[in-house]
Enzyme design. Structure first.
Site: not given
Length: 490
Positions: A175, A228, A230, A233, A250, A284, A385
């Site tokens: 995806k 991708g 957080t 995730g 990750e 990242c 980030e």
């Protein structure tokens, strides 16, 4: 291609998806260069069901590892043969410079080659017996794998997930990110040309809230590997917990780069500039926090500022370009909001903080490399980030401060250390919470070295020989050797 939009791949078949089409925009011009069909929930179900069936087919299930390795090698050869066209497609799709997308394609080919070699030498284990039996530990495919990939490094990320998943014997359902779907579709086509059974390969573009959600929740998907943000995730992990399904996550990073007073400053400055401004900071592992000993802080900042101002910002397809555009207008707006926040928090912008001038760049999503000083480690710009070309600098006085300063964010993905004293650097690197530590280098990655993060930077590891095992389940097998019947119950 049908209906004006590029086909998706459902269990090896090319056809229009049943979702709403999406547009792929060239970030350098802001113009649409391709329309892509997208998957629906029904397409996802069809792909998972076909993947399960393909895995059970004896033609694949019983294929010996060296035969699977031959398919991986063939995929690597095809990627290499198509390398220039793949690189140029990625540059159109996400705005990375052509020099970098060439490196990403080479990385993808290298990942398939390494995985093939590792597969041929990956042995099961004869375990130590503790009775009249022979015992073994064997590994089997985990089941259909959903590989959800990011927009910032397409084909390399897709290879990093698909190669070991296929090597382990699984079906893989890729995806890709909505902003950069083209490389995944091309990779899927090459995997089919390489000879992988069609049911094993699906590429399902579309919105994360539709396609990604359907994949993660589908009872037939037995593992999710995700790269991708957080927040996403966490949502995947919550669903996986309900399914008792393994995941590899990750996630984000706010990686520190530490300059000790004995560092080679020429080497350090060049490495720092590369670590934050290559990929337009959209990495990242970008070294977005610079922690420098106070005795050399001002000199390092001055050198980095000069180097940043010398970088060539321009069309990513041009060989001389160092920095291309950011991925999208809305992403650039978010980066700009953080720079404004830095000023509100009391930061000083040493360079950048604006869009570049010039008619040639006006339609694209360009942003100048930015260096910010004067903020404390608790400021939002130092902790959150940004995912753009923004470097925040922090001076320090005492080396004992460094582990706490380096770890003063929720993330723990990577860290850079610059020092001539390898013992000192080693000790410091072992004290910092990070999945990867670079000493006197930055952003060097290898298919042979496991990669991942700690804290809010993720769970699990990819790459390395054990990367294949992460897509397998372990089974114990016992062979009874005792010829005497059991006396139980007599």
């Amino acid at each position: 291609m049908a209906g004006g939009a590029r086909d998706i791949i459902v269990a090896g078949g090319f056809r229009q998806g049943r979702g709403e089409p999406l547009s792929s925009v060239d970030p350098a011009t802001g113009r649409v260069f391709a329309e892509v069909s997208t998957a629906s929930v029904e397409d996802v179900d069809e792909a998972v069901t076909a993947g399960e069936a393909a895995m059970r087919d004896p033609a694949w299930r019983d294929l010996l590892p060296h035969r699977r390795a031959a398919l991986l090698h063939r995929a690597a050869d095809l990627i290499h043969a198509e390398s220039e066209s793949l690189a140029r497609l990625q540059t159109l799709d996400n705005g990375k410079t052509i020099t970098e997308t060439r490196a990403l394609v080479a990385s993808a080919a290298g990942t398939f080659r390494y995985t093939a070699s590792a597969l041929e030498t990956l042995d099961d284990t004869l375990t130590t017996a503790r009775g009249p039996y022979l015992s073994m530990s064997v590994h089997e495919p985990v089941g259909p794998v959903a590989a959800i990939t990011p927009w910032n490094s397409p084909i390399a990320s897709e290879a990093q997930k698909a190669a070991p998943a296929l090597a382990a014997g699984n079906a893989v359902l890729i995806k890709p990110a909505e902003w950069s779907p083209m490389a995944a579709l091309s990779l899927g086509a090459l995997l089919l040309r390489a000879g992988f059974p069609p049911g094993l390969v699906s590429v399902l573009p579309g919105p994360g809230g539709v396609v990604g959600e359907a994949l993660v929740r589908h009872p037939g998907v037995r593992k999710v590997t995700f790269t991708g943000g957080t927040g996403t995730g966490r949502r995947i992990a919550a669903v996986a917990a309900g399914k008792l399904m393994p995941v590899s996550l990750e996630l984000g990073g706010k990686s520190p780069t530490i300059v000790l007073p004995d560092a080679d400053l020429d080497q350090a400055v060049r490495g720092i500039v590369f670590g934050i401004f290559s990929s337009q900071g959209q990495a990242c592992v970008a070294g977005s926090r610079l922690i420098v000993h106070r005795s050399v802080h001002d000199e390092v900042v001055e050198r980095i500022t000069a180097a940043a101002e010398a970088l060539v910002i321009g069309a990513p397809a041009r060989e001389s370009t160092h920095m291309g555009p950011l991925i999208a207008a809305e992403h650039r707006a978010e980066v700009e909001s953080y720079v404004r926040l830095a000023a509100e928090e009391g930061g000083h912008i040493s360079t950048g903080g604006t869009r570049p001038s010039g008619d040639a760049l006006g339609e694209g999503f360009y942003y100048r490399p930015t260096v910010i000083t004067g903020l404390g480690p608790g400021s939002r710009v130092c902790r959150e980030e940004i995912f753009g070309p923004v470097l925040v600098t922090l001076p320090y006085d005492d080396e004992d401060e460094l582990p706490a300063l380096a770890d003063a964010t929720p993330y723990g993905l990577a860290c850079g250390i610059w020092s001539r004293d390898y013992r000192r650097a080693w000790r410091l690197g072992r004290r910092i919470e990070a999945g990867t530590v670079w000493i006197n280098t930055y952003k060097q990655l290898s298919a042979a070295t496991p990669f991942g993060g700690v804290k809010e930077s993720g769970l699990g590891r990819e790459k390395g020989r054990e990367g294949i095992r992460s897509y397998m389940t372990q089974k114990g097998v016992y062979w009874g050797l005792d010829e005497t019947p059991s006396a139980w119950g007599l």
